[in-house]
Design an enzyme around this catalytic site. Structure first.
Site, PDB file in Angstrom:
ATOM      1  N   GLU A 166      -6.664  -3.775   4.060  1.00 44.49           N
ATOM      2  CA  GLU A 166      -6.424  -3.221   5.382  1.00 44.49           C
ATOM      3  C   GLU A 166      -5.005  -2.681   5.461  1.00 44.49           C
ATOM      4  O   GLU A 166      -4.071  -3.386   5.075  1.00 44.49           O
ATOM      5  CB  GLU A 166      -6.637  -4.284   6.466  1.00 44.49           C
ATOM      6  CG  GLU A 166      -8.091  -4.624   6.668  1.00 44.49           C
ATOM      7  CD  GLU A 166      -8.340  -5.468   7.919  1.00 44.49           C
ATOM      8  OE1 GLU A 166      -7.364  -5.761   8.662  1.00 44.49           O
ATOM      9  OE2 GLU A 166      -9.497  -5.842   8.144  1.00 44.49           O
ATOM     10  N   HIS A 178     -10.190  -3.172  13.046  1.00 41.79           N
ATOM     11  CA  HIS A 178      -9.920  -4.602  13.281  1.00 41.79           C
ATOM     12  C   HIS A 178      -9.611  -4.863  14.759  1.00 41.79           C
ATOM     13  O   HIS A 178      -8.587  -5.464  15.098  1.00 41.79           O
ATOM     14  CB  HIS A 178      -8.781  -5.091  12.387  1.00 41.79           C
ATOM     15  CG  HIS A 178      -8.880  -6.558  12.073  1.00 41.79           C
ATOM     16  ND1 HIS A 178      -8.480  -7.090  10.880  1.00 41.79           N
ATOM     17  CD2 HIS A 178      -9.331  -7.608  12.810  1.00 41.79           C
ATOM     18  CE1 HIS A 178      -8.685  -8.402  10.873  1.00 41.79           C
ATOM     19  NE2 HIS A 178      -9.204  -8.726  12.048  1.00 41.79           N
TER      20      HIS A 178
END
Length: 349
Positions: free
Chosen positions: A297, A316
């Site tokens: 990420e 997210h």
């Protein structure tokens, strides 16, 4: 006990230092336990989420400067944070005065827990702190993805009116007619099961550590992973990341899923073999996927999953809500105050 407590609140742009400090001031001024303790509060905020978090000096998913935090923590009685890097350096800076570290997260991954234990400083945190937000995200995106709504909305934004969504073979299943399999039945998984039950869905769950009574209360039937994969229209992941669960959804697991089914991942990106998932989507074996987490990420700009039709991807955000921020501050203030006033750590330890 000292006449005045010195506290450090290390926040960010989601749960700010001011939000944490306000909750602590209210609690210490005479909250539920009716204790009134004077306190001074030092405040600092990082730029997260504008600046991404990272692994720092042995702690994970942290944002901020450990040296600056250590300087603030020297002489403090409590350190309260969302995701500041509470490294060994920070803990050592507070040695002799620091009585408690409070973290507004489900797990204190941004704290060197071993260093805190060596210094006899308890660490309190908030299991299930965002379960409501994540559970609602899961159910909402399941509905959207099963009905093909993200792709339809994107097409309309590009000027394409796609009436073909009414063709029988393109229509999706309602939750009341679906079987949903939950991999992991902790706090979030159990809440998802309860919400799905209200829609009339059949809920299966796989969790070797789940309490059967908890599963019954949530309306889920515990089964083996193979049975869950083969029998579910939607598979939603809620397991913690361990060596046992890393790539629990690999090529073999994807092949075992029901043709035309949907995968939802709001837990950790490392639970899924992303390359295998891309192949399963390209082949048409899966109808689609909802992805709120990635490995790594943020994902690479060229990640093929982000452009794959049928993928509903978000950065997210499942746990992001006003209630999570505000209620987390209140809950951690209660836990920290319990330690500072000699009541011991509360139920969120």
């Amino acid at each position: 006990m000292t006449d005045t407590l010195r506290l450090v609140c290390a926040g960010d742009r989601f749960i700010s230092a001011d939000l944490l400090a306000g909750a602590l001031e209210a609690e210490l001024a005479g909250g539920a336990r009716r204790h009134a303790l004077p306190a001074t509060i030092d405040r600092v905020d990082s730029d997260w989420p504008t600046a991404p978090f990272a692994d720092v000096d042995g702690v994970r998913e942290a944002s901020g400067d450990p040296a600056a935090l250590a300087a603030l923590t020297r002489g403090a009685h409590a350190l309260v944070t969302h995701l500041a890097p509470v490294t060994r350096e920070v803990v050592e800076a507070g040695r002799g005065t620091l009585r408690v570290i409070g973290v507004t997260r489900g797990g204190p991954v941004n704290v060197d827990v071993a260093a805190a234990a060596e210094a006899s400083v308890p660490v309190v945190h908030l299991p299930g702190r965002n379960l409501g937000a994540v559970a609602e995200y899961c159910v909402g995106t399941m509905i959207c993805a099963m009905r093909g709504l993200p792709d339809a909305a994107a097409g309309l934004a590009r000027g394409r009116w796609d009436a073909e969504g009414f063709r029988y073979e393109r229509t999706g299943t309602e939750l009341r007619a679906a079987t949903v399999g939950l991999v992991g039945l902790g706090a979030v998984g159990a809440r998802v099961a309860e919400l799905l039950g209200a829609f009339g869905a059949t809920v299966l769950a796989h969790d070797p550590y789940a309490d059967p009574a908890t599963a019954r209360r949530a309306g889920a039937r515990l089964v083996g992973l193979d049975e869950l994969l083969a029998g579910s229209d939607v598979v939603s992941l809620h397991a913690r990341l361990t060596e046992e669960t890393r790539h629990i959804v690999d090529a073999a697991a994807l092949a075992a899923m029901r043709p035309g089914s949907l995968l939802v991942n709001t837990a950790r990106g490392e639970l899924v073999d992303a390359a295998a998932l891309d192949r399963a989507l390209e082949s048409g074996h899966l109808r689609g996927a909802v992805l709120d987490v990635f490995d790594p990420e943020p994902p690479a700009a060229g990640d093929p999953l982000l452009r794959r039709p049928g993928v509903f991807a978000t950065p997210h955000l499942a746990g992001a809500s006003t209630q999570v921020a505000e209620e987390s501050a209140v809950r951690i203030a209660r836990e920290v105050a319990a330690v500072l006033t000699g009541g011991g750590a509360g139920r969120d330890t």
